[in-house]
Scaffold this active site. Structure first.
Site, short mmCIF file in Angstrom:
data_model
loop_
_atom_site.label_atom_id
_atom_site.label_comp_id
_atom_site.label_asym_id
_atom_site.label_seq_id
_atom_site.Cartn_x
_atom_site.Cartn_y
_atom_site.Cartn_z
CG HIS A 190 -2.13 -0.94 0.86
ND1 HIS A 190 -2.15 -2.24 1.29
CD2 HIS A 190 -3.24 -0.77 0.10
CE1 HIS A 190 -3.24 -2.82 0.84
NE2 HIS A 190 -3.92 -1.95 0.11
NE ARG A 296 -6.27 0.87 -2.22
CZ ARG A 296 -5.85 0.99 -3.49
NH1 ARG A 296 -5.80 2.16 -4.08
NH2 ARG A 296 -5.47 -0.08 -4.16
NE ARG A 332 -10.89 -1.13 -0.18
CZ ARG A 332 -9.67 -1.43 -0.64
NH1 ARG A 332 -9.53 -2.33 -1.59
NH2 ARG A 332 -8.61 -0.85 -0.16
CD GLU A 430 -10.01 -7.44 -2.32
OE1 GLU A 430 -9.01 -6.81 -2.68
OE2 GLU A 430 -10.76 -7.04 -1.43
CG ASN A 453 -3.36 -4.21 -6.26
OD1 ASN A 453 -2.96 -4.23 -7.41
ND2 ASN A 453 -3.88 -3.13 -5.70
CG ASP A 454 -5.55 -8.09 -1.64
OD1 ASP A 454 -4.46 -8.45 -1.15
OD2 ASP A 454 -6.19 -7.12 -1.23
NE ARG A 464 -1.21 -5.83 -1.76
CZ ARG A 464 -2.37 -5.19 -1.90
NH1 ARG A 464 -3.52 -5.85 -1.77
NH2 ARG A 464 -2.42 -3.91 -2.17
CB CYS A 501 -10.51 -0.92 -8.62
SG CYS A 501 -10.69 -2.16 -7.33
C1 PEP Z 1 -6.67 -4.88 -4.79
O1 PEP Z 1 -6.48 -5.77 -3.96
O2 PEP Z 1 -6.39 -4.99 -6.00
C2 PEP Z 1 -7.22 -3.59 -4.38
C3 PEP Z 1 -7.59 -2.68 -5.25
O3 PEP Z 1 -7.30 -3.32 -3.04
P1 PEP Z 1 -6.02 -2.97 -2.14
O4 PEP Z 1 -4.84 -2.77 -3.04
O5 PEP Z 1 -6.36 -1.74 -1.38
O6 PEP Z 1 -5.89 -4.17 -1.27
MG MG Z 2 -7.32 -5.59 -1.98
#
Ligand code: PEP
Ligand code: MG
Length: 552
Positions: A190, A296, A332, A430, A453-454, A464, A501
């Site tokens: 993040h 977020r 979210r 995710e 990402n997740d 990650r 996203c």
């Molecule tokens: C993701 O997981 O792709 C996402 C957009 O949420 P975050 O990166 O805040 O976990």
């Molecule tokens: Mg996420």
């Protein structure tokens, strides 16, 4: 000249002096003090409070000059609060009767006072709770010799540190940040996402950082994954020219403002922006995003010293929804946990935080906490076009529970005579579980937003946050691309629109792949909106796929 390498997370160049950032150690001892130390601790407190009053008065003068009476007033309120005898009496009581040091006494006496304010009904007094936390930090900093000015410096600089937690990054003064370099960190963390959304050149995993760089001139070269400390005049000239060229290209992109996100063959998709809070709204507008695809909301929590109240959250959400209306804003619900932690939630340490107690799992087990946010969201929905989505969903049961609690909140608000509006409901896709159950989930919601990402982390079992695993990580892993395609198809089978996203949405080498998959929306950091629009407008889906496009 020193050349140190790392991993760049944003192509770009930053030129300026280096500032070594050292996070203050804020450990407060709860050991008892001896009788003969008591009066010395009282005197330490008195001196620290007086110094804090002096600092607040100086801030008042500075703000008065630069921003006027309205902005300056808060500092005179802080000074007055610090002069309050009841607050100091509570501190003396803890030092003298309970025999604790001044830091411990301040923490407990000020926290108690802040909680009393937080529980008041009157919004004015409720808001004073945050002020008490502010002055508490001020007195503690003086007591512990922490000079906050010197942590980030007073002039714009490239900040260099071991690593920055998301809670630290959100609190940095953005106007003083030219770039960031860390010894640790991973590209999908993040912190990296925040740096990208602030459009800051940043280098992570730079093992050679050294305290001796402090104050030296440097060039952070995001294109070549390196930093030059004490660069030569030639290098300063050539990379300075490259930086200017970047600015010129960015300015050219502005010509795309107002244009549609339409391919040559006439396919149009939505391009929205990802934000962390109302302070990013300017960037959404400047870059002409069609809406917000991911707000977020947990950053509202990370920015706070205590649980944000319903009123505080309502103000933040309303500001976003109202400012951008009639554009859509998708907020979210709180995705705290894993790397995003706040002390006041007192979350237990976990063996596997990424697989642990986070996001909707916290919300569904701390119902009052969740309801505070849902009430704030529903109230904000009366002011524009709101979408709400739930993160880390793995089952239909969770979605139904979220929706039931939301309906309960709506009924309560209606009974109280409070206005609410229509809300589109969605989920983040995710987890592999959500992908595999996408058909059932699609029936229950209006939209899916794929968090790549997740989804990458959980599909590939690659933490990650763990920089060591980057050599094994493949952001274009076929399993992840296939999971995205499956989600889009499942959504469309049930008239549920599907967006992306996660960071992959801004990866221009995948734009054609996503368009051919039939994606409806891409939500990216605000600075990526116009480059993405340019890319979309260059694609012709009626022709054979261009090289590199993955077709399913
Ligand atoms: C993701 O997981 O792709 C996402 C957009 O949420 P975050 O990166 O805040 O976990
Ligand atoms: Mg996420």
């Amino acid at each position: 000249m020193i050349v140190a390498t790392g991993k760049s997370i944003l192509n770009g160049i930053a030129i300026g002096k280096i500032k070594i950032y050292k996070a203050p150690k804020v450990e407060i001892s709860d050991e008892l003090i001896k009788d003969e130390q008591v009066e010395a601790e009282v005197a330490r407190y008195d001196a620290a409070r007086d110094k804090a009053i002096e600092q607040q008065n100086a801030l008042y003068e500075k703000a008065l000059e630069s921003a006027g009476e309205d902005s300056a007033e808060i500092f005179s309120v802080h000074a007055m609060m610090l002069e309050d005898d009841d607050l100091s009496d509570a501190v003396y009581e803890i030092i003298r009767r309970q025999k604790h040091c001044a830091e411990y006494a301040v923490k407990h006496a000020y926290d108690n006072q802040a909680k009393v304010f937080a529980e008041m009904d009157d919004p004015y007094f409720k808001a004073r709770s945050a002020d008490i936390y502010d002055i508490e930090q001020n007195v503690l900093n003086v007591l512990m010799g922490i000079d906050t000015d010197s942590m980030q410096g007073t002039e714009p600089s490239i900040l260099v540190g071991e690593d920055f937690a998301p809670s630290e990054t959100v609190r940095l003064d953005k106007s003083l940040l030219l770039g960031m370099i860390t010894r640790e960190g991973s590209s999908n963390s993040h912190t990296a996402i925040l740096a990208r959304s602030m459009n800051l050149p940043a280098l992570i995993q730079c093992k050679e950082i050294s305290d001796s760089w402090d104050g030296k001139m440097a060039i952070l070269d995001g294109y070549n994954h390196c930093v030059y400390v004490d660069p030569t005049a030639d290098l300063l000239e050539s990379l300075g020219a490259r930086q200017k060229e970047d600015e010129r290209k960015r300015a050219l992109l502005q010509e795309l403002r107002g244009m549609s996100n339409t391919t040559i063959d006439g396919t149009t998709i939505k391009v929205y922006a990802n934000i962390g809070g109302p302070s990013d709204l300017g960037a959404v507008q400047q870059n002409d995003a069609g809406g917000v695809g991911l707000f977020r909301s947990e950053f509202v929590y990370l920015n706070n010293r205590d649980y944000p109240t319903e009123e505080e959250q309502f103000n933040a959400y309303k500001l976003a929804v109202e400012t951008l209306a009639p554009k859509m804003v998708i907020i979210r619900t709180c995705d705290i946990g894993a790397d995003k932690k706040v002390d006041y939630m007192k979350l237990d340490p976990e063996e596997n935080p990424a697989l642990g107690y986070r996001a909707v799992r916290i919300c569904l087990t701390r119902k009052d906490f969740f309801k505070t946010q849902l009430r704030a969201l529903l109230r904000a929905s009366a002011y524009g076009n709101l979408g709400v989505m739930f993160p880390m969903i793995i089952s239909l049961r969770e979605v139904n529970e979220c929706k039931t609690i939301m309906e309960e909140c709506r009924r309560e608000l209606e009974a109280e005579g409070v206005k609410t509006g229509h809300v589109e409901i969605g989920i983040m896709v995710e987890t592999p579980a959500a992908v595999l159950c996408a058909d059932e989930l699609a029936e229950a919601v209006d939209f899916f937003s794929i968090g790549t990402n997740d989804l990458t982390q959980y599909t590939c079992a690659i933490d990650r946050q763990n920089a060591k695993l980057e050599p094994f990580s493949d952001t274009h892993h076929p399993a992840v691309l296939r999971a995205i395609k499956m989600t889009i198809d499942a959504g469309h089978r049930h008239n549920t629109w599907v967006g992306i996203c996660g960071e992959l949405g801004a990866d221009l080498s995948l734009t054609e792949t996503f368009l051919r998959m039939g994606v409806d929306e891409l939500s990216v950091n605000p600075k990526s909106v116009l480059p993405l629009r340019k890319q979309i407008r260059s694609i012709d889906l009626s022709k054979a796929p261009s090289e590199g496009t993955v077709v399913f």
